[in-house]
Scaffold this motif. Structure first.
Motif, PDB file in Angstrom:
ATOM      1  N   UNK A  43      -1.304   3.380 -14.930  1.00 21.18           N
ATOM      2  CA  UNK A  43      -1.508   4.036 -13.632  1.00 21.18           C
ATOM      3  C   UNK A  43      -0.643   3.383 -12.557  1.00 21.18           C
ATOM      4  N   UNK A  44      -0.595   2.066 -12.545  1.00 16.18           N
ATOM      5  CA  UNK A  44       0.215   1.360 -11.540  1.00 16.18           C
ATOM      6  C   UNK A  44       1.703   1.645 -11.750  1.00 16.18           C
ATOM      7  N   UNK A  66      -0.955   6.106  -2.860  1.00 18.49           N
ATOM      8  CA  UNK A  66      -1.038   6.210  -4.311  1.00 18.49           C
ATOM      9  C   UNK A  66      -0.788   4.848  -4.965  1.00 18.49           C
ATOM     10  N   UNK A  67       0.297   4.189  -4.570  1.00 17.92           N
ATOM     11  CA  UNK A  67       0.652   2.900  -5.166  1.00 17.92           C
ATOM     12  C   UNK A  67      -0.353   1.814  -4.799  1.00 17.92           C
ATOM     13  N   UNK A  68      -0.834   1.825  -3.555  1.00 19.20           N
ATOM     14  CA  UNK A  68      -1.793   0.806  -3.120  1.00 19.20           C
ATOM     15  C   UNK A  68      -3.104   0.927  -3.895  1.00 19.20           C
ATOM     16  N   UNK A  69      -3.600   2.145  -4.050  1.00 14.39           N
ATOM     17  CA  UNK A  69      -4.858   2.342  -4.787  1.00 14.39           C
ATOM     18  C   UNK A  69      -4.718   1.923  -6.247  1.00 14.39           C
ATOM     19  N   UNK A  70      -3.590   2.245  -6.858  1.00 14.19           N
ATOM     20  CA  UNK A  70      -3.371   1.845  -8.258  1.00 14.19           C
ATOM     21  C   UNK A  70      -3.358   0.328  -8.390  1.00 14.19           C
ATOM     22  N   UNK A  71      -2.720  -0.346  -7.434  1.00 18.64           N
ATOM     23  CA  UNK A  71      -2.684  -1.806  -7.470  1.00 18.64           C
ATOM     24  C   UNK A  71      -4.062  -2.416  -7.266  1.00 18.64           C
ATOM     25  N   UNK A 118      -6.649   7.304  -6.811  1.00 14.39           N
ATOM     26  CA  UNK A 118      -5.267   7.645  -7.153  1.00 14.39           C
ATOM     27  C   UNK A 118      -5.147   9.141  -7.408  1.00 14.39           C
ATOM     28  N   UNK A 119      -6.057   9.664  -8.215  1.00 12.30           N
ATOM     29  CA  UNK A 119      -5.996  11.086  -8.563  1.00 12.30           C
ATOM     30  C   UNK A 119      -6.270  11.974  -7.351  1.00 12.30           C
ATOM     31  N   UNK A 120      -7.274  11.616  -6.547  1.00 12.79           N
ATOM     32  CA  UNK A 120      -7.625  12.475  -5.417  1.00 12.79           C
ATOM     33  C   UNK A 120      -6.634  12.355  -4.264  1.00 12.79           C
ATOM     34  N   UNK A 121      -5.967  11.224  -4.165  1.00 13.58           N
ATOM     35  CA  UNK A 121      -4.847  11.136  -3.226  1.00 13.58           C
ATOM     36  C   UNK A 121      -3.747  12.099  -3.638  1.00 13.58           C
ATOM     37  N   UNK A 122      -3.477  12.153  -4.923  1.00 15.49           N
ATOM     38  CA  UNK A 122      -2.493  13.101  -5.448  1.00 15.49           C
ATOM     39  C   UNK A 122      -2.899  14.536  -5.121  1.00 15.49           C
ATOM     40  N   UNK A 123      -4.180  14.864  -5.300  1.00 17.93           N
ATOM     41  CA  UNK A 123      -4.647  16.214  -4.982  1.00 17.93           C
ATOM     42  C   UNK A 123      -4.514  16.514  -3.493  1.00 17.93           C
ATOM     43  N   UNK A 124      -4.612  15.486  -2.660  1.00 16.54           N
ATOM     44  CA  UNK A 124      -4.524  15.690  -1.211  1.00 16.54           C
ATOM     45  C   UNK A 124      -3.102  15.984  -0.761  1.00 16.54           C
ATOM     46  N   UNK A 141     -12.883   8.031  -2.733  1.00 20.37           N
ATOM     47  CA  UNK A 141     -11.851   9.065  -2.875  1.00 20.37           C
ATOM     48  C   UNK A 141     -11.853  10.021  -1.694  1.00 20.37           C
ATOM     49  N   UNK A 142     -13.053  10.390  -1.211  1.00 21.25           N
ATOM     50  CA  UNK A 142     -13.148  11.324  -0.091  1.00 21.25           C
ATOM     51  C   UNK A 142     -12.538  10.743   1.175  1.00 21.25           C
ATOM     52  N   UNK A 143     -12.871   9.500   1.475  1.00 29.63           N
ATOM     53  CA  UNK A 143     -12.351   8.866   2.694  1.00 29.63           C
ATOM     54  C   UNK A 143     -10.831   8.744   2.633  1.00 29.63           C
ATOM     55  N   UNK A 144     -10.318   8.284   1.507  1.00 33.85           N
ATOM     56  CA  UNK A 144      -8.881   8.069   1.382  1.00 33.85           C
ATOM     57  C   UNK A 144      -8.122   9.391   1.385  1.00 33.85           C
ATOM     58  N   UNK A 145      -8.611  10.382   0.641  1.00 33.03           N
ATOM     59  CA  UNK A 145      -7.889  11.655   0.564  1.00 33.03           C
ATOM     60  C   UNK A 145      -7.908  12.393   1.895  1.00 33.03           C
ATOM     61  N   UNK A 146      -9.022  12.300   2.655  1.00 28.03           N
ATOM     62  CA  UNK A 146      -9.060  12.943   3.970  1.00 28.03           C
ATOM     63  C   UNK A 146      -8.078  12.284   4.931  1.00 28.03           C
ATOM     64  N   UNK A 147      -7.966  10.957   4.853  1.00 23.07           N
ATOM     65  CA  UNK A 147      -6.991  10.258   5.682  1.00 23.07           C
ATOM     66  C   UNK A 147      -5.578  10.704   5.382  1.00 23.07           C
ATOM     67  N   UNK A 148      -5.264  10.840   4.099  1.00 21.86           N
ATOM     68  CA  UNK A 148      -3.929  11.304   3.708  1.00 21.86           C
ATOM     69  C   UNK A 148      -3.707  12.741   4.168  1.00 21.86           C
ATOM     70  N   UNK A 149      -4.695  13.614   3.943  1.00 23.52           N
ATOM     71  CA  UNK A 149      -4.550  15.015   4.321  1.00 23.52           C
ATOM     72  C   UNK A 149      -4.371  15.209   5.809  1.00 23.52           C
TER      73      UNK A 149
END
Length: 398
Positions: free
Chosen positions: A290-291, A378-383, A229-235, A356-364
Motif C-alpha cells: 500500500x505504501x 494518500x501517501x501520508x495515510x499509507x505511511x 487510503x481507499x476512501x481518500x482515493x474515492x474522494x 476515513x470520513x473525516x479525511x475524505x471530507x477534508x480532501x473533497x
C-alpha cells in the motif's frame, strides 16, 4: 473452543448470503461514485457539498456499528441484520425520489445505517464460527467474493447515469436490497450462541475494555489509516478524472476495475495463505504494498503525469495491499473477548469509517482549490498505517 466445536454449535449460513449481505454497503457506496461530479450541475452546489453524500454515508457506517455490535451480542446477529436490510431498502427508495441535495444527503445517511448491518455482522458471524488464521482465511474468501460487486458497481453506475441519471442507481439498489432481505429471511440462521445476559443493553465499559488492549489499538490504528487510503482515493479520483482531466463518468468507472481486481487478488491471497504465513506477516506485506503504491502515485503526479493510468495503476498496488491487511488485521483486532466479537467488530468499524470520513471530507472540500492534496494525503495515510502496525509489534516484543 476448536473450529469443529464452534462450527457445529450453530448452523452455518450459506456462504453466498454472507457474501451478499456484506456487499450491500460497499455496493451502495461505489455504484454512486461516477454520478457525484454531475451532481454539481444537477443541484447547483459546490463539490464540497456533493462530497457530503459520501462523507455522511461513511459517518453513518461508522456510528451505527457501535450499536449493531453490542445489540447483536445481546440479541443475536439475525434480527439486527434483517432490520438493517429493511432500512436499506427504504432509504434507497427515498434516495431515488430525492429532489434536493439536502434530501439526498439525508437519505444516503439512512441508507448507510442499514447497509452497515451486513458489514459489521458478517465479520461477527465469521468470528462466531471460526478462530485465528482460519477466520482470517474465511473472511478473506468472503471479501474476495463480494468485492466483485464494488468492482463492477462503478461501471454499472456510470452506465445507468448516462442513460437515466443518478436516480436509476438507487432504484437498482432498492431491488437488490429487497431480494437480499427475502433470501436472508429464509436462509440466514442465528450463529451467536454466546449471547450476553447482563442487565444493561449498551455498556461503555465493554468498549473501554476492548480499547484498553494495546493489541486492539495497534491493529485498529493501522486498519483505520489503511481504510483511509481507499476512501481518500474515492474522494479525489472522480473529481480528478471528470473535472480536471475531462474524462467521462463511464471512463472513470472502467478505470476503477483494475483497482477492484487488485483488492480481490489481495483477499484471495489472504484466504489462501493466511493460515500458512500468519496474520502479522500478511499485514506487514500488505502495508508495504500500500505504501509503495501511494508513494508511486504521488511521485508520478509531482512529475506531471496527470492521467488516469498514473492514478489507477498505482492504486492497484494499494488495493492489493489492503486486501492483505484488512482481513488479517480485522481478525486480530476483534479477538479480544469471545463474548464481545460483535462489540469489537463494531468499535473497529467505527474507527475505520470515522477516520476515513473525516479525511475524505477534508480532501473533497479542499481539492477545488488544491487538486494535489489527495495525492499527499494518500501517501501520508499509507505511511501511518505501516508505522502503527510496526510500533504495535515492537511494543509487543518488549
Amino acid at each position: 473452543m476448536s473450529d469443529r466445536l464452534a462450527s457445529s454449535a450453530a448452523r452455518r449460513p450459506p456462504f453466498l448470503i454472507l457474501v451478499t449481505v456484506s456487499a450491500i454497503g460497499p455496493l451502495a457506496l461505489n455504484i454512486f461514485m461516477p454520478s457525484m461530479p454531475g451532481l454539481q450541475a444537477t443541484f447547483g452546489v459546490p463539490y464540497g457539498t456533493v462530497q457530503l453524500t459520501l462523507t455522511l454515508y461513511l459517518i453513518g457506517l461508522a456510528v451505527c456499528q457501535l450499536f449493531y455490535g453490542p445489540l447483536s451480542d445481546r440479541y443475536g446477529r439475525r434480527p439486527l441484520l434483517l432490520a438493517g436490510l429493511a432500512l436499506f431498502v427504504i432509504a434507497s427508495i427515498a434516495s431515488a425520489l430525492a429532489t434536493t441535495i439536502e434530501t439526498l444527503i439525508a437519505a444516503r445517511l439512512v441508507q448507510a445505517l442499514g447497509g452497515a448491518s451486513g458489514i459489521v455482522l458478517s465479520r461477527a458471524i465469521v468470528r462466531d464460527l471460526y478462530q485465528g488464521e482460519k477466520a482470517a482465511s474465511v473472511l478473506g474468501y468472503i471479501t474476495m467474493a463480494w468485492v466483485l460487486a464494488p468492482m463492477i458497481a462503478p461501471a454499472i453506475g456510470g452506465y445507468l447515469d448516462q442513460l437515466w441519471g443518478f436516480r436509476s442507481s438507487f432504484v437498482l439498489l432498492a431491488l437488490i436490497g429487497a431480494l437480499t432481505l427475502a433470501v436472508a429471511w429464509f436462509t440466514l440462521h442465528e450463529t451467536n450462541i454466546n449471547r450476553r445476559t447482563d442487565g444493561r443493553l449498551w455498556q461503555s465499559a465493554h468498549y473501554g475494555r476492548i480499547f484498553a488492549s494495546g493489541q486492539f489499538r495497534g491493529y485498529a490504528t493501522s486498519l483505520a489509516f489503511a481504510s483511509a487510503v481507499f476512501f481518500t482515493f474515492l474522494a479525489f479520483a472522480p473529481f480528478l478524472t471528470v473535472n480536471i482531466m475531462g474524462r467521462s463518468a463511464m471512463e472513470y468507472a472502467l478505470w476503477f476495475i483494475p483497482v477492484s481486481v487488485g483488492y480481490m487478488i489481495g483477499n484471495y491471497c489472504s484466504g489462501r495463505y493466511s493460515e500458512r504465513i500468519g496474520n502479522d506477516q500478511m499485514v506487514l506485506i500488505g502495508n508495504s504494498l500500500t505504501f509503495a503504491g501511494a508513494t508511486l502515485c504521488l511521485v508520478l503526479a509531482l512529475m506531471g503525469f496527470l492521467t488516469p493510468a498514473a492514478i489507477f495503476l498505482p492504486m492497484l498496488l494499494c488495493a492489493l495491499g489492503n486486501g492483505l491487511t484488512i482481513p488479517n488485521g480485522t481478525v486480530r483486532a476483534i479477538s479480544i473477548d469471545p463474548r464481545l466479537f460483535g462489540t469489537a467488530a463494531g468499535l473497529l468499524g467505527f474507527l475505520q469509517m470515522g477516520v476515513s470520513a473525516v479525511i475524505s471530507q477534508g480532501v473533497g472540500s479542499a481539492q477545488d482549490h488544491h487538486f494535489m492534496i489527495g495525492y499527499w494525503v494518500l501517501a501520508i495515510c499509507a505511511g501511518l498505517s505501516a508505522l502503527a502496525h510496526l510500533a504495535m509489534l515492537a511494543k509487543a516484543r518488549r
